[in-house]
Design a protein around this motif. Sequence first.
Motif, PDB file in Angstrom:
ATOM      1  N   PHE A 162       0.888  -1.352   0.044  1.00  0.00           N
ATOM      2  CA  PHE A 162      -0.187  -0.087   0.039  1.00  0.00           C
ATOM      3  C   PHE A 162       0.589   1.259   0.464  1.00  0.00           C
ATOM      4  N   VAL A 163       2.024   1.337   0.756  1.00  0.00           N
ATOM      5  CA  VAL A 163       3.133   2.963   1.179  1.00  0.00           C
ATOM      6  C   VAL A 163       3.595   2.814  -0.559  1.00  0.00           C
ATOM      7  N   ARG A 164       3.291   1.378  -1.438  1.00  0.00           N
ATOM      8  CA  ARG A 164       4.428   1.580  -2.590  1.00  0.00           C
ATOM      9  C   ARG A 164       3.224   2.018  -3.590  1.00  0.00           C
ATOM     10  N   GLY A 165       2.237   1.877  -3.211  1.00  0.00           N
ATOM     11  CA  GLY A 165       1.270   2.116  -4.307  1.00  0.00           C
ATOM     12  C   GLY A 165       0.183   1.339  -4.989  1.00  0.00           C
ATOM     13  N   PHE A 166       0.600   0.595  -4.633  1.00  0.00           N
ATOM     14  CA  PHE A 166      -0.629  -0.753  -5.021  1.00  0.00           C
ATOM     15  C   PHE A 166      -1.575  -0.801  -4.348  1.00  0.00           C
ATOM     16  N   ASN A 167      -2.553  -1.229  -4.807  1.00  0.00           N
ATOM     17  CA  ASN A 167      -3.824  -1.022  -4.255  1.00  0.00           C
ATOM     18  C   ASN A 167      -3.781  -3.061  -3.815  1.00  0.00           C
ATOM     19  N   VAL A 168      -4.814  -3.009  -2.650  1.00  0.00           N
ATOM     20  CA  VAL A 168      -4.521  -4.129  -1.841  1.00  0.00           C
ATOM     21  C   VAL A 168      -5.227  -5.127  -1.189  1.00  0.00           C
ATOM     22  N   VAL A 169      -5.487  -6.270  -2.395  1.00  0.00           N
ATOM     23  CA  VAL A 169      -6.703  -7.269  -1.889  1.00  0.00           C
ATOM     24  C   VAL A 169      -6.015  -8.281  -0.834  1.00  0.00           C
ATOM     25  N   PHE A 170      -6.660  -8.684   0.294  1.00  0.00           N
ATOM     26  CA  PHE A 170      -6.035  -9.866   1.197  1.00  0.00           C
ATOM     27  C   PHE A 170      -7.352 -10.504   1.682  1.00  0.00           C
ATOM     28  N   PRO A 171      -7.691 -11.165   1.203  1.00  0.00           N
ATOM     29  CA  PRO A 171      -8.925 -12.201   1.079  1.00  0.00           C
ATOM     30  C   PRO A 171      -8.722 -13.042   2.444  1.00  0.00           C
ATOM     31  N   VAL A 172      -9.562 -13.393   2.672  1.00  0.00           N
ATOM     32  CA  VAL A 172     -10.007 -13.341   4.379  1.00  0.00           C
ATOM     33  C   VAL A 172      -9.646 -15.148   4.396  1.00  0.00           C
ATOM     34  N   ASP A 173      -9.489 -15.547   3.286  1.00  0.00           N
ATOM     35  CA  ASP A 173      -9.188 -17.170   4.056  1.00  0.00           C
ATOM     36  C   ASP A 173      -7.996 -17.334   3.139  1.00  0.00           C
ATOM     37  N   GLY A 174      -7.198 -15.732   3.056  1.00  0.00           N
ATOM     38  CA  GLY A 174      -6.064 -16.863   1.651  1.00  0.00           C
ATOM     39  C   GLY A 174      -4.566 -16.469   2.392  1.00  0.00           C
ATOM     40  N   THR A 175      -5.102 -16.014   3.671  1.00  0.00           N
ATOM     41  CA  THR A 175      -4.015 -16.323   4.608  1.00  0.00           C
ATOM     42  C   THR A 175      -4.170 -17.336   6.073  1.00  0.00           C
ATOM     43  N   LEU A 176      -3.016 -17.558   6.701  1.00  0.00           N
ATOM     44  CA  LEU A 176      -3.394 -18.323   7.795  1.00  0.00           C
ATOM     45  C   LEU A 176      -2.155 -17.883   9.038  1.00  0.00           C
ATOM     46  N   THR A 177      -2.820 -18.857   9.932  1.00  0.00           N
ATOM     47  CA  THR A 177      -2.206 -17.951  11.130  1.00  0.00           C
ATOM     48  C   THR A 177      -2.151 -18.885  12.163  1.00  0.00           C
ATOM     49  N   GLN A 178      -1.325 -18.764  13.811  1.00  0.00           N
ATOM     50  CA  GLN A 178      -1.386 -19.576  14.687  1.00  0.00           C
ATOM     51  C   GLN A 178      -2.877 -19.486  15.560  1.00  0.00           C
ATOM     52  N   ASN A 179      -3.461 -18.827  14.887  1.00  0.00           N
ATOM     53  CA  ASN A 179      -5.153 -18.523  16.154  1.00  0.00           C
ATOM     54  C   ASN A 179      -5.924 -17.092  15.116  1.00  0.00           C
ATOM     55  N   ARG A 180      -7.267 -18.109  15.825  1.00  0.00           N
ATOM     56  CA  ARG A 180      -8.238 -16.743  15.281  1.00  0.00           C
ATOM     57  C   ARG A 180      -8.135 -15.532  15.951  1.00  0.00           C
ATOM     58  N   PHE A 181      -7.349 -15.003  16.548  1.00  0.00           N
ATOM     59  CA  PHE A 181      -6.634 -13.866  17.597  1.00  0.00           C
ATOM     60  C   PHE A 181      -5.942 -12.897  16.537  1.00  0.00           C
ATOM     61  N   PHE A 182      -4.782 -13.614  15.680  1.00  0.00           N
ATOM     62  CA  PHE A 182      -4.259 -13.284  15.395  1.00  0.00           C
ATOM     63  C   PHE A 182      -4.392 -12.839  13.981  1.00  0.00           C
ATOM     64  N   HIS A 183      -5.541 -13.916  13.091  1.00  0.00           N
ATOM     65  CA  HIS A 183      -6.359 -13.181  12.021  1.00  0.00           C
ATOM     66  C   HIS A 183      -7.257 -12.380  12.479  1.00  0.00           C
ATOM     67  N   GLU A 184      -7.810 -12.418  12.844  1.00  0.00           N
ATOM     68  CA  GLU A 184      -8.579 -11.681  13.065  1.00  0.00           C
ATOM     69  C   GLU A 184      -7.705  -9.625  13.488  1.00  0.00           C
ATOM     70  N   ALA A 185      -6.860  -9.578  13.894  1.00  0.00           N
ATOM     71  CA  ALA A 185      -6.376  -8.102  14.321  1.00  0.00           C
ATOM     72  C   ALA A 185      -5.601  -7.840  13.355  1.00  0.00           C
ATOM     73  N   THR A 186      -5.452  -8.748  12.191  1.00  0.00           N
ATOM     74  CA  THR A 186      -4.586  -8.324  10.819  1.00  0.00           C
ATOM     75  C   THR A 186      -6.146  -7.667  10.202  1.00  0.00           C
ATOM     76  N   LEU A 187      -7.034  -8.462  10.173  1.00  0.00           N
ATOM     77  CA  LEU A 187      -7.997  -7.725   9.175  1.00  0.00           C
ATOM     78  C   LEU A 187      -9.344  -6.762   9.713  1.00  0.00           C
ATOM     79  N   ARG A 188      -8.882  -6.586  10.552  1.00  0.00           N
ATOM     80  CA  ARG A 188      -9.556  -5.633  11.843  1.00  0.00           C
ATOM     81  C   ARG A 188      -8.975  -3.980  10.982  1.00  0.00           C
ATOM     82  N   ASN A 189      -7.362  -4.121  11.316  1.00  0.00           N
ATOM     83  CA  ASN A 189      -6.448  -3.541  11.214  1.00  0.00           C
ATOM     84  C   ASN A 189      -6.673  -2.701   9.781  1.00  0.00           C
ATOM     85  N   LEU A 190      -6.036  -3.686   8.989  1.00  0.00           N
ATOM     86  CA  LEU A 190      -5.466  -3.978   7.583  1.00  0.00           C
ATOM     87  C   LEU A 190      -6.774  -3.450   6.609  1.00  0.00           C
TER      88      LEU A 190
END
Length: 210
Positions: A162-190
């Motif tokens: 984003f900072v470099r000027g690209f549009n960003v699509v971050f699919p809800v089901d396109g990434t994985l991490t250790q638990n739902r809390f980390f995953h949701e925190a990223t979605l909330r912020n992004l």
Amino acid sequence: MKEDYFTGEFIAEMRERYFRPRKWEKVKPFRNAAVLAIDLQAYFLRPESRAFLPSAPRFVSGLVEFYREAERLGVPIIFTRHFHRDDIMTRWWGGNMPRDDPLNELLEEFRPFAGTVIEKRTYDAFHGTDLERRLRKLGIETVIVTGIMTHLCCETTAREAFVRGFNVVFPVDGTLTQNRFFHEATLRNLSHGFAVTPLLKEVLEWLSSG
């Protein structure tokens, strides 16, 4: 800290909470897109590894299907492969990820799609790599961020894109991490300031509608 959280119910809940239709409409016209496939290495996705993510089997099958369809549509897919040794990542995580460790190879299921692989040494896939040059050369306007782990390398790369000027699509089901809390925190912020967060199937519908 680790849990098998990546269920249909979780994905539907996250999409309902954080998808912003008006932002999606703003991104859709920028159709020159590439997929970033972040760190899909056996280290995170094989049970014998200490870093194994419990939801990996369910996650891998869905992402393989997404890449297969994206490739059929002619969308570039750029993979990253992470390794580090004797640096701040080593100090923070208490160990190295050696380049020559077999667990640090891309998971076998993803190798058919990995025509382009960029090696990186920190969370940000742009830092110290030629990723931006490659994207600019392809005329890319929008990056679709997928991979491992949601709140670390994927989120950091999305912010930097984003900072470099690209549009960003971050699919809800396109990434994985250790638990739902980390995953949701990223979605909330992004979803608030950096990216639009549809489902993988909605991304494919968009990619195939031009």
